[in-house]
Scaffold this active site. Structure first.
Site, short mmCIF file in Angstrom:
data_model
loop_
_atom_site.label_atom_id
_atom_site.label_comp_id
_atom_site.label_asym_id
_atom_site.label_seq_id
_atom_site.Cartn_x
_atom_site.Cartn_y
_atom_site.Cartn_z
N THR A 1 0.85 -1.19 0.00
CA THR A 1 0.00 0.00 0.00
C THR A 1 0.88 1.24 0.00
OG1 THR A 1 -1.82 -1.12 1.08
CG2 THR A 1 -1.66 1.25 1.47
N HIS B 1 -6.77 -10.78 -0.52
CA HIS B 1 -6.00 -10.43 0.69
C HIS B 1 -6.69 -11.07 1.89
CE1 HIS B 1 -3.34 -8.61 3.37
NE2 HIS B 1 -3.37 -7.35 2.98
N ASN C 1 -3.17 -10.13 7.34
CA ASN C 1 -2.89 -8.82 7.94
C ASN C 1 -4.09 -8.08 8.53
OD1 ASN C 1 -0.43 -9.52 6.94
ND2 ASN C 1 -0.29 -7.90 5.42
N TYR D 1 -7.31 -7.73 7.58
CA TYR D 1 -8.38 -7.13 6.77
C TYR D 1 -9.60 -8.07 6.73
CZ TYR D 1 -4.72 -3.84 6.16
OH TYR D 1 -3.74 -2.94 6.46
N ASN E 1 -2.84 -5.36 12.97
CA ASN E 1 -4.22 -4.88 13.02
C ASN E 1 -5.05 -5.59 14.08
OD1 ASN E 1 -4.24 -2.73 11.17
ND2 ASN E 1 -4.41 -4.12 9.43
#
Ligand SMILES: Cc1cc2nc3c(=O)[nH]c(=O)nc-3n(C[C@H](O)[C@H](O)[C@H](O)COP(=O)(O)O)c2cc1C
Length: 368
Positions: free
Chosen positions: A25, A174, A177, A179, A234
Site C-alpha cells: 500500500t 487479501h 494482515n 483485513y 491490526n
C-alpha cells in the site's frame, strides 16, 4: 545457477524469474484512482517475474484507508489498464491484490455512502490515518447482515472481472494482515453465532465463498490468496488452535484449486514467527504454487527455493527502495535503504525517485 533468476511458470503463465514484488500500500491514488505516478512506479519495477499490486478495494465499503486505489469504477479500470500495459511491456506479470479493509477503516476515508463493515461490532485497537483530521481510532464496524455478506461476495466477483478488463493476469485475495477476510477467520474479530461464526468451518466460510465466487468469475488459474497465520497486525492476537485452523484452510483452498497461496511471515518486522511446521503443512497440503515472503534477501531466497520450501519468493521493502532490484541482486550490488517516512505520503518523493544503478555500476559490481 540461480533459481531465483531462472524462468518458471505460475499456472498457465510464464514468468521471467521467481522474484515477486510483494503487495505494498503506497497511498498515491488520489481520489482512489490509479494515475501517471503509479504507472511509472510499477513500470520501474517490472523486471520482477510477478508484481502483486498494493491492496486495492473491491468496493466503496472496502476503501478504509486514505488514497488507496479501487477497482469498482470505470475510471479505476482505465487507470489500472495503463499500469498493466506498462508492466507487460517490460515482461512482468501482474496480479491485483483485492483488499477489503473491513473494520480497518475510518468514515473520513470512505467514499460518500460507504460503510465500515465487519463480521461483528468489534473495533480494532489502534489508530488509522485520515487526510482531514490525522490519526483517529479505527471505526466501529457494522456487523454484516446476511444480505451484506452476499453483496460483498458479489463485489469481489465483479472486482475480479473488472481486474480482467483492466488487463491483469489474475487477482490475489487479501486474506492476511487483519483485513476483512482475516477478520472473519479469527475468533477475536468474528463473534458471530450464525453459519459464518463459531467453528473454523464457519469462520472460514466467507473466505471460501469469496474464493469460489471469484473463481467462477475469472477461472481458478487466475486466483491466488495471501494468508498470515500467526500474524498479529491490526489487532489480531494469537489463540490456541491457530495452526489447526490454517491447516483446515489450506486443505479447503487446495480443493478449490487456487493457483497459489502466498504466506506472510512478518517476524522481520517484529511479529511472531510463523512456525516452520505451519509452512511445511501448507506446502504439503496445497498442490498449487506456494509463495513465501518476509525479510528475504537474495541468499535466503535461493536457499528456500533450492530446498523446495516454496516456488516463488515475494519481496517488499527491498523492491520499494530499489526499482532495479533484479539487476542489483543479480550483480551482488549494494541496495538503497527504504525510507519509512515516505511509505504512505502522496507524491513522487520516496516513491518513484529511488535511484537505479547506472549500467557501469552493475558491471563493476558483477566483476568485484
Ligand atoms: C509500505 C508497506 C505497505 C504494505 N502494504 C501491504 C498491502 O497492501 N498488502 C499486503 O498484503 N501486505 C502489505 N505489506 C506487507 C508486505 O507485502 C510484506 O509482506 C512485508 O513488507 C515483509 O516483506 P519484506 O521483508 O520483503 O519487506 C506492506 C509493507 C510495507 C512496507
Amino acid at each position: 545457477m540461480s533459481l531465483l533468476f531462472s524462468h518458471t511458470s505460475l499456472g498457465p503463465l510464464a514468468l521471467q524469474n521467481r522474484l515477486v514484488m510483494a503487495p505494498m500500500t503506497r497511498n498515491r491514488a488520489i481520489g482512489n484512482i490509479p494515475n501517471d505516478l503509479m504507472v511509472e512506479y510499477y513500470a520501474q519495477r517490472a523486471t520482477a517475474g510477478l508484481i502483486i499490486t498494493e491492496g486495492t478495494s473491491p468496493s466503496p465499503n472496502g476503501t478504509g484507508y486514505a488514497r488507496i486505489p479501487g477497482i469498482y469504477s470505470a475510471a479505476q479500470i482505465a487507470g489500472w489498464k495503463r499500469v498493466t500495459d506498462a508492466v507487460h511491456g517490460r515482461g512482468a506479470r501482474i496480479f491485483m491484490q483485492l483488499m477489503h479493509c473491513g473494520r480497518i477503516a475510518h468514515p473520513l476515508n470512505l467514499p460518500p455512502g460507504a460503510r465500515a463493515l465487519g463480521p461483528s461490532p468489534v473495533a480494532a485497537a489502534g489508530e488509522i490515518f485520515t487526510d482531514a483530521e490525522g490519526l483517529k481510532p479505527n471505526a466501529m464496524p457494522q456487523a454484516m447482515t446476511d444480505a451484506d455478506i452476499q453483496a460483498t461476495i458479489q463485489e469481489y466477483a465483479q472486482a475480479a472481472r473488472n481486474a480482467m478488463a483492466a488487463g491483469f493476469d489474475g487477482v490475489e485475495l487479501h486474506g492476511a494482515n487483519g483485513y476483512l477476510l482475516e477478520q472473519f477467520i479469527r475468533p477475536n474479530s468474528n463473534q458471530r453465532t450464525d453459519r459464518y461464526g463459531g467453528s473454523i468451518e464457519n469462520r472460514a466460510r466467507f473466505t471460501l465463498e469469496v474464493a469460489q465466487a471469484v473463481i467462477t468469475a475469472i477461472g481458478k488459474d487466475k486466483v491466488g490468496i495471501r494468508l498470515s497465520p500467526f500474524g498479529a497486525f491490526n489487532d489480531m492476537p494469537p489463540y490456541a488452535g491457530m495452526e489447526a485452523d490454517y491447516t483446515y484452510l489450506a486443505r479447503q483452498l487446495d480443493a478449490l484449486g487456487l493457483v497459489y497461496i502466498h504466506l506472510v511471515d512478518h517476524s522481520s518486522m517484529g511479529a511472531p514467527a510463523v512456525p516452520e511446521t505451519m509452512k511445511a503443512t501448507v506446502r504439503h497440503l496445497f498442490h498449487g504454487t506456494l509463495i513465501l515472503s518476509g525479510g528475504y534477501d537474495a541468499v535466503r531466497a535461493e536457499t528456500d527455493l533450492a530446498s523446495g520450501k516454496c516456488d516463488l519468493i515475494a519481496v517488499g521493502r527491498p523492491f520499494l527502495a530499489n526499482p532495479d532490484l533484479v539487476d542489483r541482486w543479480k550483480a551482488g550490488a549494494a541496495v538503497n535503504a527504504p525510507n519509512a517516512d515516505t511509505f504512505y505520503t502522496p507524491g513522487p518523493k520516496g516513491y518513484t525517485d529511488y535511484p537505479a544503478l547506472s549500467t557501469g555500476d552493475v558491471l563493476s559490481a558483477a566483476h568485484r
